[in-house]
Design a protein around this motif. Structure first.
Motif, mmCIF file in Angstrom:
data_model
loop_
_atom_site.group_PDB
_atom_site.id
_atom_site.type_symbol
_atom_site.label_atom_id
_atom_site.label_comp_id
_atom_site.label_asym_id
_atom_site.label_seq_id
_atom_site.Cartn_x
_atom_site.Cartn_y
_atom_site.Cartn_z
ATOM 1 N N GLY A 41 0.791 -1.231 0.000
ATOM 2 C CA GLY A 41 0.000 0.000 0.000
ATOM 3 C C GLY A 41 0.816 1.270 0.000
ATOM 4 O O GLY A 41 0.432 2.260 -0.631
ATOM 5 N N VAL A 42 1.937 1.288 0.692
ATOM 6 C CA VAL A 42 2.745 2.509 0.773
ATOM 7 C C VAL A 42 3.262 2.936 -0.598
ATOM 8 O O VAL A 42 3.117 4.104 -0.974
ATOM 9 C CB VAL A 42 3.876 2.339 1.812
ATOM 10 C CG1 VAL A 42 4.861 3.494 1.739
ATOM 11 C CG2 VAL A 42 3.291 2.239 3.204
ATOM 12 N N ALA A 54 -6.810 -0.478 -4.647
ATOM 13 C CA ALA A 54 -6.983 -1.339 -3.484
ATOM 14 C C ALA A 54 -8.351 -2.029 -3.509
ATOM 15 O O ALA A 54 -8.465 -3.218 -3.182
ATOM 16 C CB ALA A 54 -6.816 -0.539 -2.202
ATOM 17 N N ALA A 55 -9.367 -1.292 -3.910
ATOM 18 C CA ALA A 55 -10.708 -1.889 -4.007
ATOM 19 C C ALA A 55 -10.743 -2.963 -5.088
ATOM 20 O O ALA A 55 -11.347 -4.031 -4.900
ATOM 21 C CB ALA A 55 -11.742 -0.807 -4.289
ATOM 22 N N ALA A 56 -10.095 -2.699 -6.221
ATOM 23 C CA ALA A 56 -10.062 -3.686 -7.301
ATOM 24 C C ALA A 56 -9.341 -4.955 -6.853
ATOM 25 O O ALA A 56 -9.795 -6.071 -7.136
ATOM 26 C CB ALA A 56 -9.376 -3.097 -8.535
ATOM 27 N N VAL A 57 -8.246 -4.802 -6.139
ATOM 28 C CA VAL A 57 -7.508 -5.963 -5.635
ATOM 29 C C VAL A 57 -8.369 -6.751 -4.649
ATOM 30 O O VAL A 57 -8.410 -7.987 -4.691
ATOM 31 C CB VAL A 57 -6.170 -5.540 -4.994
ATOM 32 C CG1 VAL A 57 -5.535 -6.699 -4.244
ATOM 33 C CG2 VAL A 57 -5.226 -5.023 -6.052
ATOM 34 N N ALA A 68 -4.715 -6.162 -11.693
ATOM 35 C CA ALA A 68 -5.767 -5.201 -11.342
ATOM 36 C C ALA A 68 -5.178 -3.828 -11.055
ATOM 37 O O ALA A 68 -5.699 -2.809 -11.518
ATOM 38 C CB ALA A 68 -6.546 -5.712 -10.136
ATOM 39 N N VAL A 69 -4.079 -3.780 -10.306
ATOM 40 C CA VAL A 69 -3.445 -2.494 -10.003
ATOM 41 C C VAL A 69 -2.913 -1.844 -11.278
ATOM 42 O O VAL A 69 -3.095 -0.639 -11.495
ATOM 43 C CB VAL A 69 -2.313 -2.682 -8.974
ATOM 44 C CG1 VAL A 69 -1.482 -1.401 -8.832
ATOM 45 C CG2 VAL A 69 -2.874 -3.086 -7.637
ATOM 46 N N LEU A 70 -2.288 -2.629 -12.136
ATOM 47 C CA LEU A 70 -1.744 -2.069 -13.375
ATOM 48 C C LEU A 70 -2.869 -1.557 -14.291
ATOM 49 O O LEU A 70 -2.715 -0.510 -14.925
ATOM 50 C CB LEU A 70 -0.905 -3.106 -14.097
ATOM 51 C CG LEU A 70 0.421 -3.452 -13.405
ATOM 52 C CD1 LEU A 70 1.118 -4.600 -14.119
ATOM 53 C CD2 LEU A 70 1.322 -2.232 -13.316
#
Length: 73
Positions: free
Chosen positions: A10-11, A26-29, A62-64
């Motif tokens: 997260g950082v 974060a929600a997608a993950v 998801a993050v990408l």
């Protein structure tokens, strides 16, 4: 261990992405991980090392995807 993993993941997201984009990532993950966990429990009765590897890959994707969508705007 889970808290340490969340902090380590997260950082950098908060530093490198806007706050709203980081929250969306974060929600997608969370959604992807929950869906994969549900499917693993339903199909094979639990989680294996292969499921954990798939969870990591899907979370990263998801993050990408969120980061690319935010950069395209």
């Amino acid at each position: 261990d889970a808290i340490a993993a969340a902090v380590l993941g997260g950082v950098p997201a908060l530093v490198l992405l806007d706050f709203t984009v980081a929250l969306a990532a974060a929600a997608a993950v969370a959604v992807v991980q929950a869906a994969l966990a549900w499917q693993a429990r339903r199909q094979i009765g639990g989680v294996t090392g292969d499921v954990l590897g798939a969870a990591q890959q899907l979370g990263e994707a998801a993050v990408l995807l969120i980061a690319c969508a935010a950069a395209a705007q």
